[in-house]
Design a protein around this motif. Structure first.
Motif, PDB file in Angstrom:
ATOM      1  N   ASP A  38       1.208  -1.200   0.085  1.00 43.45           N
ATOM      2  CA  ASP A  38       0.131  -0.112   0.316  1.00 43.45           C
ATOM      3  C   ASP A  38       1.034   1.253  -0.029  1.00 43.45           C
ATOM      4  OD1 ASP A  38      -2.471   1.165  -0.332  1.00 43.45           O
ATOM      5  OD2 ASP A  38      -2.609   1.923   2.360  1.00 43.45           O
ATOM      6  N   GLY A  39       2.175   1.347  -0.410  1.00 49.18           N
ATOM      7  CA  GLY A  39       2.647   2.815  -1.124  1.00 49.18           C
ATOM      8  C   GLY A  39       3.589   2.487   0.628  1.00 49.18           C
ATOM      9  N   LYS A  40       3.802   2.261   0.961  1.00 50.19           N
ATOM     10  CA  LYS A  40       5.316   1.786   2.210  1.00 50.19           C
ATOM     11  C   LYS A  40       5.738   0.744   1.567  1.00 50.19           C
ATOM     12  CE  LYS A  40       2.147   4.186   4.763  1.00 50.19           C
ATOM     13  NZ  LYS A  40       1.889   4.392   6.263  1.00 50.19           N
ATOM     14  N   TYR A  42       9.008  -1.382   4.381  1.00 49.45           N
ATOM     15  CA  TYR A  42       8.797  -1.819   5.113  1.00 49.45           C
ATOM     16  C   TYR A  42       9.980  -2.732   5.105  1.00 49.45           C
ATOM     17  CZ  TYR A  42       3.906  -1.312   5.583  1.00 49.45           C
ATOM     18  OH  TYR A  42       3.346  -1.076   6.263  1.00 49.45           O
ATOM     19  N   VAL A  58       9.661   2.079   8.381  1.00 46.38           N
ATOM     20  CA  VAL A  58       8.698   2.318   7.188  1.00 46.38           C
ATOM     21  C   VAL A  58       8.779   3.732   6.669  1.00 46.38           C
ATOM     22  CG1 VAL A  58       6.097   2.270   6.757  1.00 46.38           C
ATOM     23  CG2 VAL A  58       7.232   1.040   9.138  1.00 46.38           C
ATOM     24  N   ASP A  60       7.595   6.233   4.053  1.00 50.60           N
ATOM     25  CA  ASP A  60       5.817   6.096   3.132  1.00 50.60           C
ATOM     26  C   ASP A  60       6.575   7.102   1.476  1.00 50.60           C
ATOM     27  OD1 ASP A  60       3.927   7.793   2.108  1.00 50.60           O
ATOM     28  OD2 ASP A  60       2.988   7.642   4.002  1.00 50.60           O
ATOM     29  N   THR A  61       6.406   6.110   0.228  1.00 49.11           N
ATOM     30  CA  THR A  61       6.415   6.282  -0.578  1.00 49.11           C
ATOM     31  C   THR A  61       5.800   8.093  -1.432  1.00 49.11           C
ATOM     32  OG1 THR A  61       4.961   5.325  -1.917  1.00 49.11           O
ATOM     33  CG2 THR A  61       6.835   4.244  -1.353  1.00 49.11           C
ATOM     34  N   ASN A  62       4.928   7.919  -0.992  1.00 46.73           N
ATOM     35  CA  ASN A  62       4.173   9.593  -1.363  1.00 46.73           C
ATOM     36  C   ASN A  62       4.569  10.152  -0.076  1.00 46.73           C
ATOM     37  OD1 ASN A  62       2.091   8.510  -2.938  1.00 46.73           O
ATOM     38  ND2 ASN A  62       0.601   7.164  -0.765  1.00 46.73           N
ATOM     39  N   THR A  63       4.882  10.602   0.965  1.00 48.05           N
ATOM     40  CA  THR A  63       5.436  11.687   1.925  1.00 48.05           C
ATOM     41  C   THR A  63       6.412  12.255   1.688  1.00 48.05           C
ATOM     42  OG1 THR A  63       5.445  10.600   3.561  1.00 48.05           O
ATOM     43  CG2 THR A  63       3.493  11.905   2.976  1.00 48.05           C
ATOM     44  N   ARG A  64       7.507  10.296   1.156  1.00 52.36           N
ATOM     45  CA  ARG A  64       9.249  10.563   1.495  1.00 52.36           C
ATOM     46  C   ARG A  64       9.301  10.633   2.098  1.00 52.36           C
ATOM     47  NH1 ARG A  64      11.281   9.632  -3.281  1.00 52.36           N
ATOM     48  NH2 ARG A  64      13.807  10.430  -3.244  1.00 52.36           N
ATOM     49  N   TRP A  66      10.322   9.064   6.305  1.00 51.45           N
ATOM     50  CA  TRP A  66      10.942   7.428   7.405  1.00 51.45           C
ATOM     51  C   TRP A  66       9.532   7.805   9.001  1.00 51.45           C
ATOM     52  CZ3 TRP A  66      12.559   3.639   5.823  1.00 51.45           C
ATOM     53  CH2 TRP A  66      13.863   3.706   4.475  1.00 51.45           C
ATOM     54  N   GLU A  67       9.314   6.160   9.491  1.00 51.55           N
ATOM     55  CA  GLU A  67       8.971   6.323  10.597  1.00 51.55           C
ATOM     56  C   GLU A  67       8.803   4.890  11.153  1.00 51.55           C
ATOM     57  OE1 GLU A  67       4.703   4.759   9.619  1.00 51.55           O
ATOM     58  OE2 GLU A  67       5.030   7.024  10.157  1.00 51.55           O
TER      59      GLU A  67
END
Length: 239
Positions: A38-40, A42, A58, A60-64, A66-67
């Motif tokens: 889902d666009g992330k 891991y 993790v 996020d490819t949308n916000t670029r 890391w978390e």
């Protein structure tokens, strides 16, 4: 999978076949495993500076950005030889060294049943296609029956099984809803020895009686080289 800890991340543009730098991870990781959902992205992996709170990154490819995703404690925090996969909307992480698999269920990590862990542990390669988990062991491809909680043989592939006999480095990948199997074969044992990479394309048929069959649609050599090389990973992308 790397044995040297690093926080660097590179991204490949599949249209232009060029590499560029992506935002680095917050911590360096080694022996890492990567899966996508889902666009992330891991990234699971450990070194001496990681604990359960930052053990998985993790992206996020949308916000670029890391978390972190917290992982279960002692069994996995210092474990190497890790594998991870998304299956039925759930993240699974397995440690070969500890011989244990955890899944993230409703925000909590739980151990999976023996059959799931054992079958995955025997595999040399695996993939998930339309919520079915497939893995390869020896010359046979299996799928996990989540209702019976047991691994079943993917039938209809006798001819392919003969081709896979004694071949090393077999990898399964989801290829647009079909299984692509890649393996390497040495043309000769003389040096420099020529190496061929083979690929087989398998269509999947789910039958009314609950069985799943595979239909071999295509098989051929896709790459040949006389330079020292080995097949280490397979990935299918959509352009």
């Amino acid at each position: 999978m790397s044995s040297k800890a690093s926080s660097n991340v590179m991204a490949m543009d599949c249209r232009s076949h060029t590499w560029c730098e992506a935002p680095s991870m917050h911590v360096a990781r080694e022996f890492h495993s990567v899966c996508v959902f889902d666009g992330k992205i891991y990234v699971t992996g450990a070194d001496e500076n990681l604990d359960s709170t930052n053990w998985m990154g993790v992206f996020d490819t949308n916000t670029r950005t890391w978390e972190y995703l917290q992982i279960p404690g002692k069994e996995l925090c210092r474990a190497s030889q890790l594998e991870s996969v998304w299956y039925k909307g759930t993240l699974y992480v397995r440690s070969e060294k500890k011989n244990v698999t955890y899944k993230l269920h409703k925000g909590r990590w739980r151990k999976v049943d023996y059959a799931m862990n054992y079958g995955w542990g025997r595999s040399s390669s695996y993939c998930v296609i339309e919520n079915v988990f497939y893995h390869n062991f020896g010359t046979t491809i299996y799928w996990f029956d989540s209702q019976k909680k047991s691994w079943q043989i993917l039938k209809g592939l006798d001819s392919l099984c003969k081709s896979l006999c004694n071949k090393s480095a077999k990898y399964l990948v989801d290829y647009g809803g079909k299984i692509a199997v890649l393996w390497q074969d040495y043309v000769s044992h003389k040096f420099p020895r020529e190496t061929s990479i083979w690929c087989a394309e398998i269509a999947i048929e789910k039958r009314e009686n609950g069985e799943i069959w595979g239909m071999l649609e295509w098989v051929d050599i896709v790459f040949t080289t006389d330079k020292p090389s080995s097949l280490v990973h397979a990935l299918a992308t959509t352009v």
